[in-house]
Design a protein around this motif. Structure first.
Motif, PDB file in Angstrom:
ATOM      1  N   UNK A   1     -19.462  19.927 -20.555  1.00 59.61           N
ATOM      2  CA  UNK A   1     -20.373  20.825 -19.824  1.00 59.61           C
ATOM      3  C   UNK A   1     -21.184  21.680 -20.813  1.00 59.61           C
ATOM      4  N   UNK A   2     -20.499  22.199 -21.828  1.00 60.96           N
ATOM      5  CA  UNK A   2     -21.199  23.007 -22.842  1.00 60.96           C
ATOM      6  C   UNK A   2     -22.206  22.141 -23.595  1.00 60.96           C
ATOM      7  N   UNK A   3     -21.783  20.924 -23.910  1.00 63.18           N
ATOM      8  CA  UNK A   3     -22.630  19.997 -24.658  1.00 63.18           C
ATOM      9  C   UNK A   3     -23.942  19.726 -23.927  1.00 63.18           C
ATOM     10  N   UNK A   4     -23.833  19.442 -22.630  1.00 62.42           N
ATOM     11  CA  UNK A   4     -25.060  19.129 -21.886  1.00 62.42           C
ATOM     12  C   UNK A   4     -25.925  20.389 -21.725  1.00 62.42           C
ATOM     13  N   UNK A   5     -25.287  21.574 -21.630  1.00 65.05           N
ATOM     14  CA  UNK A   5     -26.069  22.813 -21.527  1.00 65.05           C
ATOM     15  C   UNK A   5     -26.798  23.095 -22.853  1.00 65.05           C
TER      16      UNK A   5
ATOM     17  N   UNK B   1     -27.922  25.554 -16.570  1.00 70.23           N
ATOM     18  CA  UNK B   1     -27.602  24.123 -16.697  1.00 70.23           C
ATOM     19  C   UNK B   1     -26.133  23.809 -16.414  1.00 70.23           C
ATOM     20  N   UNK B   2     -25.276  24.848 -16.416  1.00 74.24           N
ATOM     21  CA  UNK B   2     -23.835  24.572 -16.322  1.00 74.24           C
ATOM     22  C   UNK B   2     -23.426  23.992 -14.974  1.00 74.24           C
ATOM     23  N   UNK B   3     -22.514  23.036 -15.039  1.00 71.89           N
ATOM     24  CA  UNK B   3     -22.006  22.418 -13.816  1.00 71.89           C
ATOM     25  C   UNK B   3     -20.571  22.879 -13.535  1.00 71.89           C
ATOM     26  N   UNK B   4     -19.807  23.196 -14.571  1.00 72.60           N
ATOM     27  CA  UNK B   4     -18.411  23.634 -14.381  1.00 72.60           C
ATOM     28  C   UNK B   4     -18.250  25.141 -14.617  1.00 72.60           C
ATOM     29  N   UNK B   5     -18.810  25.645 -15.707  1.00 65.81           N
ATOM     30  CA  UNK B   5     -18.724  27.095 -15.974  1.00 65.81           C
ATOM     31  C   UNK B   5     -19.546  27.827 -14.925  1.00 65.81           C
ATOM     32  N   UNK B   6     -18.944  28.805 -14.255  1.00 59.51           N
ATOM     33  CA  UNK B   6     -19.666  29.597 -13.264  1.00 59.51           C
ATOM     34  C   UNK B   6     -20.197  30.870 -13.913  1.00 59.51           C
TER      35      UNK B   6
END
Ligand SMILES: Cc1ncc(COP(=O)(O)O)c(C=O)c1O
Length: 381
Positions: free
Chosen positions: A372-376, A317-322
């Protein structure tokens, strides 16, 4: 001088006209005008390194309070060189159980093939290490903090026992990057860094270094490196030196964003444990506070009970963390790492209630990373 200043002013002897940065000399062959000079003290061949290598070595010596630095192609090669330089067939090596996996594999597979046995020890063993020392133990290999579980050994206690018994200590100082931790000041004999991580800092280059303040060990490391033909390309050395200019500034941002994210994660019901030595909740926080001057952006997180399906949905689900190996670059990363653990027994600080993650907090704004963590986590739930 402070590290910040020293890392910027590495050039010696300013002439009438000089570039700010050292030249990259691309060379195998170096020409000399006399026979005497050809066989003299100056570097005579590309493998020995040229101007940029000498400047990088001097910068690393300044950081680590060393008198000698050997550059290698990557961090793993630095770990291998350090230990192989000081052992011989028939010797025994003690390795911390949270040693970086490929280094442990080098000791258990390659050193064994060379007639050197190794035994793992609990990173929290402290002065009890004495009970594991054999008559043929030649070296103790430490890492601070330990890979993946971020345990903090009592390095001074282990060093004291080692010194009393005439055994060398080696420490992988990649996390501290020479800035946050100074192992040679604690009596460790050899410090190592994977320059690939925070020194280079941009995930675009690899390198390693072995440092010591002992003339006797310098001779051993130099001989082993010469025999194995170890070298670093001038471009790679240049990139590591370039990274060092901004190392302390980057580390401060990684540290502050790292604390923000670690503290936020502690409030989440999906998180069971945050393995960050700078947090008071870390079991060896006091040792860390005594032996380190700061933190960076790398730490561990144990999730609460989570199914494999949930974990996969969360990771994807992450968009920023690779999701990728390595750390120390400008970008944020997050990987699951249970599969890499391979410990001799349950490590003492990792509660194992759910999957273990390793987080590298990069230079993005922490608010965006939290979002990003929140949405994941929403996807996980
Ligand atoms: C603690 C530590 N030491 C050594 C290395 C090896 O460095 P390199 O990837 O440059 O070989 C790594 C790489 O992840 C590491 O995390």
């Amino acid at each position: 001088m402070k590290d910040e200043t020293r890392l910027i002013h590495t050039r010696k002897g300013r002439g009438d006209r000089e570039t700010v940065n050292p030249p990259i000399e691309r060379a195998s062959t170096v020409l000399f005008s006399t026979r005497e000079a050809l066989y003299g003290d100056l570097p005579t061949y590309g493998r020995m390194g040229l101007t940029v290598h000498r400047e990088l070595e001097a910068a690393l010596c300044g950081l680590e309070h060393a008198t000698y630095a050997k550059l290698t192609t990557n961090g793993l090669q630095a770990c291998a060189l350090a230990v192989a330089s000081v052992v011989k067939a028939g010797d025994h090596v003690l390795i911390t159980d949270s040693l970086y996996g490929p280094t442990r594999r080098f000791c258990q597979r390659r050193l064994r093939a060379m007639g050197i046995e190794s035994t793992r020890f609990d990173p929290l063993i402290g002065s009890e290490i004495g009970t594991l020392i054999q008559p043929n133990t030649a070296a103790i290999f430490l890492e601070a903090p330990g890979s993946l579980t971020f345990d903090i050994s009592d390095t001074p206690a282990i060093v004291k026992v080692a010194k009393d018994r005439g055994i060398l200590t080696i420490l992988d100082n990649t996390w501290g990057a020479g800035v946050l931790h100074k192992p040679l000041d604690l009596g460790v004999d050899i410090s190592i860094q994977a320059l690939t991580k925070y020194a280079v800092g941009h995930a675009d280059n690899m390198g390693g270094a072995v440092m010591t303040a002992s003339k006797r060990l310098e001779t051993k490391i130099e001989a082993c490196s010469t025999d194995w033909g170890i070298s670093l390309s001038p471009e790679d050395a240049y990139m590591a030196l370039r990274g060092l200019r901004t190392l302390t500034t980057r580390l401060k941002q990684h540290e502050s964003a790292g604390y923000t994210i670690a503290n936020w994660l502690k409030t989440r019901p999906e998180v069971s444990q945050v393995l960050h030595p700078g947090l008071e909740s870390h079991p060896e926080h006091e040792i860390w506070q005594r032996d380190f001057t700061g933190a960076n952006g790398l730490f561990g997180v144990v999730l609460s009970e989570t199914s494999t399906d949930q974990l996969d949905r969360f990771l994807e689900a992450f968009k920023l963390f690779g999701m990728g190996f390595s750390w120390g670059g400008y970008e944020s990363l997050l990987i699951p790492c249970c599969d890499q653990l391979n410990r001799m027994k349950e490590d003492r600080i990792h509660d194992r209630s759910g999957p273990l993650l390793r987080i590298h907090v990069g230079l993005e704004h922490p608010d965006d990373l939290i979002e990003d963590l929140n949405q994941a986590f929403r996807v996980l739930n």
